[in-house]
Design a protein around this motif. Structure first.
Motif, mmCIF file in Angstrom:
data_model
loop_
_atom_site.group_PDB
_atom_site.id
_atom_site.type_symbol
_atom_site.label_atom_id
_atom_site.label_comp_id
_atom_site.label_asym_id
_atom_site.label_seq_id
_atom_site.Cartn_x
_atom_site.Cartn_y
_atom_site.Cartn_z
ATOM 1 N N SER A 212 -14.495 -1.299 3.780
ATOM 2 C CA SER A 212 -13.562 -0.265 3.341
ATOM 3 C C SER A 212 -13.708 0.988 4.215
ATOM 4 N N TYR B 142 -2.366 0.689 -4.464
ATOM 5 C CA TYR B 142 -2.046 -0.675 -4.070
ATOM 6 C C TYR B 142 -1.255 -1.359 -5.190
ATOM 7 N N ILE C 48 -10.932 -5.969 0.743
ATOM 8 C CA ILE C 48 -10.905 -5.133 1.936
ATOM 9 C C ILE C 48 -12.354 -4.957 2.391
ATOM 10 N N ASP D 59 -8.166 3.709 3.812
ATOM 11 C CA ASP D 59 -7.703 2.724 2.832
ATOM 12 C C ASP D 59 -7.415 3.369 1.478
ATOM 13 N N ARG E 150 -9.171 -6.982 8.230
ATOM 14 C CA ARG E 150 -10.092 -6.604 7.152
ATOM 15 C C ARG E 150 -9.588 -6.989 5.771
ATOM 16 N N PHE E 151 -8.380 -7.492 5.691
ATOM 17 C CA PHE E 151 -7.731 -7.773 4.409
ATOM 18 C C PHE E 151 -7.632 -9.272 4.168
ATOM 19 N N LYS F 156 0.869 -1.178 0.000
ATOM 20 C CA LYS F 156 0.000 0.000 0.000
ATOM 21 C C LYS F 156 0.906 1.227 0.000
#
Lengths: 112, 114
Positions: free
Chosen positions: A80, A88, A77, A84, A61-62, A37
């Motif tokens: 979201s 990426y 994700i 975020d 969350r990923f 990221k």
């Protein structure tokens, strides 16, 4: 020859919904896949990885999914959040090799 | 704190004037590398080093030099910069990329060659 491809330069998602970022690769020898990221004016930071012997890896969350037959991986994700919003990059490496091969990046924007 | 430090963060220079971008890491990593980021092309590897005095070319090495005299430092040298080297540069270090180890990146150096 682009061995790792992210075909969507940008993606816009509403806050709270699922973000799905995709990555395709051509080299069947890749053993590891990583997601990074990147915020503006900062270097990329590691997010999550997966080995080719797995098809799913989850961290909060990923979640990263790997489909070896399709040479495709995706980063999910959920939910979201505004933080975020970033670029990426997916990356891949071969066991024993000395390099990471990166995709072009996807800019994710989370809208409130 | 684990860190990769690049300097300078921003640099504007003229064609042909030699410059060096420094990179230092405090994690005792053996592997270090340099990337450039260009729009639509992602991150492309310029050079890498597996240990002191061991360096090798990446995908786009033309016009660049590196050295690895100490484990912590990996400077990038542009002997005669040209406008096509205008880019965003990142230094990275890791234990070993071939084992899926995460790489730690510096904050980047935005270079403009006029």
């Amino acid at each position: 020859d682009q061995q790792v491809k992210q075909n969507s330069p940008s993606l816009s998602v509403q806050e709270g919904r699922i973000s799905i970022l995709n990555c395709d690769y051509t080299n069947s020898m890749f053993d590891y896949f990583l997601w990074y990221k990147k915020y503006p004016a900062e270097g990329p930071t590691f997010l999550i990885s997966i080995s080719s012997i797995k098809d799913k890896n989850e961290d909060g969350r990923f979640t990263v999914f790997l489909n070896k037959s399709a040479k495709h991986l995706s980063l999910h994700i959920v939910p979201s959040q505004p933080g975020d919003s970033a670029v990426y990059f997916c990356a891949a490496s071969v066991q024993g090799a000395q390099k990471l091969v990166f995709g072009q990046g996807t800019r994710l924007t989370i809208n409130p | 704190e684990a860190q990769v430090t690049q300097n300078p963060r921003y640099l504007i220079t003229v064609t042909g004037k030699k410059l060096t971008v420094t990179c230092s890491q405090n994690m005792n990593h053996e592997y270090m590398s340099w990337y450039r980021q260009d729009p639509g092309l992602g991150l492309r590897q310029i050079y890498y080093s597996m240990n002191v005095e061991v360096t090798d070319k990446g995908d786009v090495p033309e016009g660049y030099k590196v050295s690895r005299k100490e484990k912590r430092n990996f400077p990038l040298i542009l002997e005669s910069p040209s406008p096509n080297q205008t880019s965003l540069y990142f230094c990275a270090s890791s234990l070993w990329p071939g084992q899926g180890e995460e790489a730690f990146f510096g904050q980047g150096t935005r270079l403009t060659v006029v």
